[in-house]
Write an enzyme that holds these catalytic residues in place. Structure first.
Site, PDB file in Angstrom:
ATOM      1  N   GLY A 169       0.816  -1.207   0.000  1.00  0.00           N
ATOM      2  CA  GLY A 169       0.000   0.000   0.000  1.00  0.00           C
ATOM      3  C   GLY A 169       0.849   1.258   0.000  1.00  0.00           C
ATOM      4  O   GLY A 169       1.885   1.336  -0.651  1.00  0.00           O
ATOM      5  N   GLY A 170       0.405   2.257   0.768  1.00  0.00           N
ATOM      6  CA  GLY A 170       1.128   3.526   0.822  1.00  0.00           C
ATOM      7  C   GLY A 170       2.550   3.387   1.314  1.00  0.00           C
ATOM      8  O   GLY A 170       3.404   4.231   1.015  1.00  0.00           O
ATOM      9  N   GLY A 404      23.008   8.450 -32.699  1.00  0.00           N
ATOM     10  CA  GLY A 404      22.558   9.203 -31.532  1.00  0.00           C
ATOM     11  C   GLY A 404      23.061   8.610 -30.236  1.00  0.00           C
ATOM     12  O   GLY A 404      23.289   9.330 -29.258  1.00  0.00           O
ATOM     13  N   ALA A 405      23.263   7.287 -30.216  1.00  0.00           N
ATOM     14  CA  ALA A 405      23.739   6.643 -28.991  1.00  0.00           C
ATOM     15  C   ALA A 405      25.150   7.123 -28.631  1.00  0.00           C
ATOM     16  O   ALA A 405      25.506   7.214 -27.455  1.00  0.00           O
ATOM     17  CB  ALA A 405      23.716   5.126 -29.153  1.00  0.00           C
TER      18      ALA A 405
END
Length: 508
Positions: A169-170, A404-405
């Site tokens: 949960g939280g 681009g790498a």
């Protein structure tokens, strides 16, 4: 006077006993240590100073006023790791299941405030059943106060979470906002909704281990940075990690004694790169041969294994390493590896830890799944992280650095300070065959083969980039440790700042 002192010791003994012998025995039967035993292993002997030992909850609903154990399910305080101050909280599962109440959370918040104020790391040992249902919204308010402090502490002091039991949960969101999350195999798990809720809502049948165990979070989700066999190993490894980190963002990491010559030559590196450009090799061999005494602390070893992240020391000083791994997916960048490396680079930059990038990257992984899942935006995270980083950055290209790498992996264009290349490296827009087929579209197969060979001879090397100043020096592989060590030594006085901004808007 003796009566008062005896009363104090009696109350202390009761607090130290936690949930009592039966519950402590049950904790041990699961292979888990108690909250105090974990602290004893984590901190230097005799260094722990406890806060709020006698704090108890204030809830009067559901008969809770009849059970008000001292400490309220969490042990908090400060101590030292190898002589350096840290703040710690350790949830006690033997007391009300370690559940978080208003006062339990207030104890955690107190030491988090002190850690931020005094500039020391925060280590959280999580072993809790979650929110204390009897307290309702007061428990939720306590969680909210903890979350706020996680955010304020981020980038100010290192935050380390160790999941040593259930975390649901939280309760999972506080660890999720810390810098490092470690789990213990077979005894810890994390999930927002448990197996029963999953079954009710989606009809999926899944065990707690499958849903949120250590294997799931280290290999699939990337939520956890590592998993250890038991509580003892976990505490030892956290101590080791803290040794690589500064106490806060205004201090440098500790400098440790080293017994390894900075100018050590490694002739074996001259033959690390195979003759066949498509044959893989293990980049970890280079990392270990560059590091002081071959010591490497890897982060997220089991996730996105096509990129390696972790810490080494050079001349006793901490350095973050980001390295493509040709053994997995040929070292391609993809969504997972970009996220993994970007987060690591941003951590190093936040805490002034220099970054060494070891590059062998043929490009981004192609495919519809990558594109549909947003590789453009996720790849941009790594690009953004490197470009905004102002710490010393040294890059060594060992083999392929394409397209681009090449730019993304801490190139000169992203303010790389020292950019070295081995003679075996190829800095180019793309591989020779692909480039030739585009440039000479429509030519015969024989012509393409001949022209590809010509392209390879001309461009499949580091010298075109070196001629333009994008590579500072082409170095011998054997001298990599000496070159890198000297580069970082020369950058110890580096001062660089980005334009003023409230904060950036990284492509999340």
């Amino acid at each position: 006077m003796k009566d008062i002192l005896q009363q104090l010791e009696t109350r202390r003994d009761a607090a130290r006993a936690g949930g009592g012998p039966a519950r402590v025995a049950a904790q041990h039967a699961k292979g888990k240590l108690t909250a105090r035993e974990r602290i004893e292993l984590l901190l230097d002997e005799g260094s722990f100073e406890e806060f709020d030992m006698f704090v108890s909850h204030r809830c009067t609903e559901f008969g809770m006023q009849d059970s008000r154990p001292a400490g309220d399910g969490v042990v908090t305080g400060w101590g030292t790791i190898n002589g350096r101050q840290v703040y710690v909280f350790s949830q006690d599962f033997t007391v009300l299941g370690g559940s978080v109440s208003e006062t339990h959370a207030a104890k955690m918040c107190k030491i988090m405030d002190m850690a931020i104020q005094n500039g020391a790391p925060i280590i959280g040992l999580n072993d809790s059943g979650g929110a204390r249902i009897q307290e309702g919204v007061d428990s939720l308010a306590g969680y909210g106060e903890v979350f706020q402090r996680n955010v304020l502490a981020s980038g100010v002091v290192p935050q380390i979470s160790v999941i040593m039991g259930p975390c649901a949960g939280g309760a999972v969101y506080s660890p999720a906002m810390t810098d490092f999350i470690f789990m213990v195999k077979d005894s810890s798990y994390m999930f927002v909704t448990g197996p029963d809720v999953v079954k009710t809502v989606t009809n999926e049948v899944v065990t707690a281990e499958e849903l949120g165990g250590a294997s799931t979070h280290t290999k699939k989700s990337s939520v956890a940075d590592g998993a250890f066999e038991n509580d003892v190993e976990a505490m030892a490894e956290v101590r080791r990690l803290v040794d690589f980190l500064p106490s806060n963002n205004r201090e440098k990491p500790p400098v440790r004694p080293f017994f390894d010559a900075p100018d050590r030559i490694e002739p074996s590196l001259d033959t690390l790169i195979p003759e066949n450009p498509n044959q893989p090799y293990d980049m970890k061999e280079l990392i270990l041969k560059v590091a002081d005494e071959g010591d490497f602390y890897e982060i997220q070893a089991d996730f996105a294994r096509n990129i390696i992240t972790g810490f080494i020391r050079l001349e006793g000083q901490s350095v973050g390493v980001v390295a493509n791994q040709p053994m997995v997916l040929a070292g391609c960048l993809d969504i997972d590896s970009s996220r993994k490396a970007a987060r690591f680079v941003r951590f190093c930059d936040a805490f002034e830890i220099p970054i060494l990038s070891l590059v062998d990257v043929p490009g981004f992984l192609p495919g519809t799944k990558q594109e549909y899942d947003g590789v453009i935006k996720h790849g941009a995270k790594l690009l953004f992280a490197y470009a905004e980083a102002t710490v010393p950055k040294v890059t060594v290209i060992t083999r392929k650095a394409y397209g681009g790498a090449y730019v993304v992996m801490s190139s000169k264009h992203l303010r790389g300070d020292f950019n070295y290349a081995w003679p075996t490296s190829e800095v180019a827009v793309m591989g020779a065959k692909g480039a030739t087929e585009i440039i000479h579209r429509g030519k015969s197969a024989e012509d393409i083969a001949r022209l590809a060979k010509e392209y390879e001879d001309r461009f499949a090397n580091p010298f075109v980039a070196a001629e333009r100043g994008f590579i500072d020096e082409v170095i011998q592989p054997r001298s990599t440790r000496r070159r890198v060590a000297r580069a970082f030594a020369s950058l110890r006085g580096k001062k660089l700042s980005n334009p003023w901004k409230k904060h950036d808007n990284i492509p999340l």
